[in-house]
Enzyme design. Structure first.
Site, short mmCIF file in Angstrom:
data_model
loop_
_atom_site.label_atom_id
_atom_site.label_comp_id
_atom_site.label_asym_id
_atom_site.label_seq_id
_atom_site.Cartn_x
_atom_site.Cartn_y
_atom_site.Cartn_z
N TYR A 142 2.76 8.80 -2.84
CA TYR A 142 2.21 9.07 -4.18
C TYR A 142 0.69 9.07 -4.21
O TYR A 142 0.12 9.25 -5.27
CB TYR A 142 2.79 8.08 -5.20
CG TYR A 142 2.71 6.62 -4.80
CD1 TYR A 142 1.51 5.93 -4.88
CD2 TYR A 142 3.82 5.94 -4.33
CE1 TYR A 142 1.44 4.59 -4.49
CE2 TYR A 142 3.76 4.62 -3.94
CZ TYR A 142 2.56 3.95 -4.03
OH TYR A 142 2.49 2.64 -3.64
N LYS A 143 0.04 8.84 -3.06
CA LYS A 143 -1.43 8.87 -3.03
C LYS A 143 -1.88 10.28 -2.67
O LYS A 143 -1.76 11.19 -3.49
CB LYS A 143 -1.94 7.78 -2.08
CG LYS A 143 -1.65 6.38 -2.65
CD LYS A 143 -1.91 5.25 -1.69
CE LYS A 143 -1.53 3.92 -2.37
NZ LYS A 143 -1.42 2.81 -1.42
N ASP A 173 0.24 1.35 8.92
CA ASP A 173 0.46 1.73 7.53
C ASP A 173 -0.49 2.88 7.22
O ASP A 173 -1.72 2.71 7.26
CB ASP A 173 0.22 0.54 6.59
CG ASP A 173 0.68 0.84 5.16
OD1 ASP A 173 0.61 2.02 4.76
OD2 ASP A 173 1.09 -0.11 4.47
N ARG A 216 -13.85 1.78 -6.34
CA ARG A 216 -13.44 2.74 -5.31
C ARG A 216 -13.47 4.15 -5.90
O ARG A 216 -12.88 4.40 -6.95
CB ARG A 216 -12.03 2.44 -4.81
CG ARG A 216 -11.87 1.07 -4.18
CD ARG A 216 -10.51 0.94 -3.51
NE ARG A 216 -9.41 1.32 -4.39
CZ ARG A 216 -8.16 1.50 -3.99
NH1 ARG A 216 -7.85 1.39 -2.70
NH2 ARG A 216 -7.21 1.81 -4.84
N PHE A 261 -3.79 -4.67 3.00
CA PHE A 261 -3.20 -4.53 1.66
C PHE A 261 -2.25 -5.72 1.39
O PHE A 261 -1.51 -6.12 2.28
CB PHE A 261 -2.45 -3.21 1.62
CG PHE A 261 -2.07 -2.73 0.25
CD1 PHE A 261 -2.96 -2.01 -0.51
CD2 PHE A 261 -0.81 -3.00 -0.27
CE1 PHE A 261 -2.61 -1.56 -1.78
CE2 PHE A 261 -0.46 -2.55 -1.53
CZ PHE A 261 -1.36 -1.83 -2.28
C1 LIG Z 1 -0.41 1.93 -1.53
C2 LIG Z 1 -0.09 1.03 -0.38
C3 LIG Z 1 1.14 0.38 -0.30
C4 LIG Z 1 2.15 0.52 -1.41
O1 LIG Z 1 3.36 -0.09 -1.19
P1 LIG Z 1 4.55 0.14 -2.25
O2 LIG Z 1 5.73 -0.44 -1.62
O3 LIG Z 1 4.63 1.61 -2.51
O4 LIG Z 1 4.16 -0.56 -3.51
C5 LIG Z 1 1.39 -0.43 0.80
N1 LIG Z 1 0.46 -0.57 1.78
C6 LIG Z 1 -0.74 0.06 1.73
C7 LIG Z 1 -1.71 -0.12 2.83
C8 LIG Z 1 -1.05 0.87 0.64
O5 LIG Z 1 -2.24 1.48 0.58
#
Ligand SMILES: *Cc1c(COP(=O)(O)O)cnc(C)c1O
Length: 431
Positions: A237-238, A212, A391, A143
């Site tokens: 939030y996911k 992560d 997705r 990510f």
């Molecule tokens: C959604 C996600 C994030 C989000 O990071 P924020 O700090 O909340 O913007 C980070 N890493 C991964 C792998 C994600 O899927």
């Protein structure tokens, strides 16, 4: 748009039928959880729970109570209780979602900030223990925020960032590695890494792993203690349905906690915080990874989300997630392969997360057309080479098998009819 397009001839094959799908919903032990969510547009098929989960009914009421009864009434007196919220909700996540022990999870800040804190702390410790360790390793497809944070920390510590192919981690690790950072489920491909296997592999090279869990926790089994994991972060939030911008979490195994120092020396991580001492000394325990005032309005939403996951049970959610993604793959193979799609996500259930990525030369237009003219909400993710994938994330807590079926029918019909042609290829704000 019309929904009457014909099936492509090549697609009439051995796929299940709508009646089979309805039978799956009728037998689904999790079907009763759908009504625990606010579903304001019943015709919309929502397949983006891997980006932003739906609003739990309970969260509406909870947020109102925190605002009116706690903030509005207790005012500053509320802090006597609020102070413990980040660790209390952390313990709940540890137990019901992450397979960790009490005192190992802290809720607060964003995933990005938590990545920074733990990357900086773990890389500094590795170098302190062995000055030769000066390389941070991650996957090239990780990510973006994960890659950027690693790049930044490498620069700040005078280290080097090594981006590697996800299949070649073994060759990338060695006596110079200070930290390996991996997403449990890759956001783009939907592929899942072996938590215990990679943790053990890295350990054999004397390296710690920072996991992560943003794309896995809440839909995929995560057993941090049993996997020997020492460091992790993730968002809420996911699949945890805590709402846009809800506070994230971090995990540090108990044994490692006293050895690590957060790079942010904030007053909420100070031992004896309210003695307001001259110099900084980190609190014992997970509290040393806090920074400033915790997000009290967001914490009850994390709790409500985690409680729903706990009530449903990760095992049941993971089993349904496998079945939902299997259905997407089955229908994609039968209906969409003749339309120039291919499934990017691994077919072996243990090697994928809870979403499926479909590649197509016009993926961006198709995704836009789905949202704007077919009431199906997936998302589009660009690839570095300019192509991209759609997705489909059928969050198992509130998505029905019939929703997946309906979305795939609409997708097939839309592309068969060419209804996506003419939709903008321009990049939107979020895709
Ligand atoms: C959604 C996600 C994030 C989000 O990071 P924020 O700090 O909340 O913007 C980070 N890493 C991964 C792998 C994600 O899927």
């Amino acid at each position: 748009m019309t929904m009457t397009a014909m099936l492509p001839a090549a697609s009439v094959g051995a796929v299940r039928e709508l009646a089979d799908i309805q039978a799956l919903d009728a037998a689904d032990p999790l079907s009763r959880f759908r009504e625990r969510f606010v579903i304001s547009e019943p015709n919309v098929v929502y397949l983006d729970g891997n980006s932003l989960g739906r609003l739990p009914v309970a969260s509406r009421e909870r947020l109102g109570r925190v605002v009116d009864d706690e903030w509005g009434t207790e005012l500053v007196r509320g802090w006597s209780r609020w102070l413990d919220e980040p660790t209390r909700v952390g313990d709940l996540l540890a137990r019901d979602v992450l397979g960790a022990e009490p005192g190992e999870v802290l809720v607060g800040d964003s995933t990005t900030v938590n990545l920074f804190k733990l990357t900086h702390a773990a890389a500094s410790l590795a170098r302190q223990q062995d000055p030769e360790r000066r390389v941070l390793v991650t996957t090239a497809d990780n990510f973006p925020t994960d890659r950027y944070v690693l790049e930044g920390v490498a620069g700040q510590l005078g280290m080097e960032l090594r981006l590697v192919d996800a299949g070649k981690l073994d060759a990338a690790l060695g006596p110079d590695t200070a930290l390996l950072s991996v997403s449990h489920v890759e956001y783009a491909s939907g592929g899942r890494h072996d938590l215990a296997g990679i943790t053990a592999l890295a350990r054999s090279h004397g390296t710690r792993v920072l996991w992560d869990l943003s794309h896995s926790a809440g839909a995929v089994p995560v057993e941090l203690t049993a996997s020997g994991a020492e460091l992790a972060v993730g968002c809420t939030y996911k699949y945890l349905n805590a709402g846009p911008g809800a506070p994230a979490y971090l995990y540090v195994s108990r044994g490692l906690q006293p050895l690590l120092r957060s790079p942010i020396w904030g007053w909420f991580s100070q031992a004896d915080q309210f003695e307001m001492k001259a110099g900084y000394a980190p609190a014992p325990g997970i509290g040393r990874f806090a920074a400033g005032t915790p997000p009290i309005l967001g914490l009850p939403l994390v709790e409500a989300g985690a409680q729903l996951i706990g009530e449903a049970g990760i095992a049941a959610l993971a089993a349904k997630s496998v079945a939902l993604t299997e259905l997407i793959i089955e229908l994609a193979d039968a209906w969409l392969t003749p339309l120039d799609f291919h499934v990017v996500t691994p077919r072996e259930a243990s090697r994928r997360g809870a979403h499926v990525s479909l590649a197509h030369p016009q993926a961006r237009q198709i995704c836009r057309a789905l949202i704007e003219s077919a009431d199906v909400i997936p998302d589009f993710r660009a690839a570095a080479d300019g192509s991209g994938t759609i997705r489909l994330g059928p969050a198992p807590l509130y998505t029905r098998y019939a929703d997946v079926w309906e979305a795939m029918v609409r997708l097939r019909n839309l592309v068969t009819a060419g209804d996506h042609v003419g939709f903008s290829e321009a990049t939107g704000r979020v895709s």
